[in-house]
Design an enzyme around this catalytic site. Structure first.
Site, mmCIF file in Angstrom:
data_model
loop_
_atom_site.group_PDB
_atom_site.id
_atom_site.type_symbol
_atom_site.label_atom_id
_atom_site.label_comp_id
_atom_site.label_asym_id
_atom_site.label_seq_id
_atom_site.Cartn_x
_atom_site.Cartn_y
_atom_site.Cartn_z
ATOM 1 N N HIS A 1 0.869 -1.169 0.000
ATOM 2 C CA HIS A 1 0.000 0.000 0.000
ATOM 3 C C HIS A 1 0.915 1.230 0.000
ATOM 4 C CE1 HIS A 1 -4.076 -1.720 1.684
ATOM 5 N NE2 HIS A 1 -3.715 -2.285 0.549
ATOM 6 N N SER B 1 -7.302 7.407 4.229
ATOM 7 C CA SER B 1 -7.373 6.866 5.591
ATOM 8 C C SER B 1 -6.729 5.480 5.653
ATOM 9 C CB SER B 1 -8.852 6.795 5.996
ATOM 10 O OG SER B 1 -9.004 6.292 7.293
ATOM 11 N N CYS C 1 -5.680 1.755 6.140
ATOM 12 C CA CYS C 1 -6.332 0.463 6.404
ATOM 13 C C CYS C 1 -5.714 -0.178 7.644
ATOM 14 C CB CYS C 1 -6.150 -0.456 5.200
ATOM 15 S SG CYS C 1 -4.494 -1.189 5.125
#
Lengths: 157, 157
Positions: A58, A85, A87
């Site tokens: 990510h 936001s 994870c």
């Protein structure tokens, strides 16, 4: 963008956003992040699920990885800037390294583990940046299955 | 090792332990993991902090990464085997992908985010395997600063 950030901080957020756009230009998921220590970016990255066939890179994870191995005392004074936001994975990594502060571009398209982060004392600042929201919304609309894969959601729609 | 595991499950745990030993033989931190789906190992790995200069490749993360990109419906039926109680990063990753069950070699040398995992409905089985405990204890005793770096602890002692 929120006026609550200092000019320097806004500059760092724009670098995270640049990373997200770089990911999009590469054909990837447009989420970017930078890790800042003592007024300098020490790690930057973007989601590389597509580009590297990665299940763990990510945007935030890529920034941590690109910052390299660091002692705990560095992380504990860092701010993480991310366009979306975080994870559970990225929240957990921030918790492992005791990142005290996270600047988040938006949590409209996805709300990660903010309650958990806050419960561990992490300061969260949500910008709700319109450009970021729009970019992510467009991507999700055009790539719903890919997006579901990235956030572990089933059934893919 | 606990007799509560089936023979097949004990076999999978031994594969995680093999990964840990492989990491140790490479000069790395001896923590290994395997991801199992429908009675088969689909991802295996070990901590690669030293070997790759990585801040994110804990044993479990390496196993997730080596399993490659998978849809949510696969993860949701997987069991993760790991030699050491999962830290916040590895716990968060398991939560992202809704891994329902984690078999843990030991939590004597390090206790990760087990309470959080349990609160999210993850089934945890702790083996307290003596061989695993001893291997990890020896490593930590001989490499305290490296170990502290891996779990984000400061001051290093």
């Amino acid at each position: 963008m929120s006026a609550t950030l200092l000019a320097e901080e806004m500059g760092f957020y724009h670098e995270a956003l640049k990373e997200a756009k770089k990911g999009l230009a590469e054909g990837g998921i447009p989420i970017g992040a930078v890790l800042v220590y003592e007024h300098k970016i020490i790690g930057r990255g973007h989601n590389r699920r597509i580009q590297k066939g990665s299940a763990i890179l990510h945007g935030e994870m890529d920034a941590f990885e690109n910052a390299g191995r660091l002692p705990a005392k560095i992380y504990q004074h860092c701010t993480l800037y991310t366009t979306l936001s975080p994870c559970a994975m990225c929240s957990g990594t921030s918790m492992l390294y005791n990142i005290p502060r996270i600047i988040i571009g938006e949590n409209i398209n996805f709300k990660g583990d903010e309650v958990l982060l806050a419960s561990r004392g992490v300061q969260l600042i949500i910008l709700q940046d319109q450009q970021t929201i729009q970019m992510m919304a467009n991507f999700i609309k055009e790539n719903p299955m890919l997006w579901n894969e990235d956030i572990g959601v089933y059934p893919s729609t």
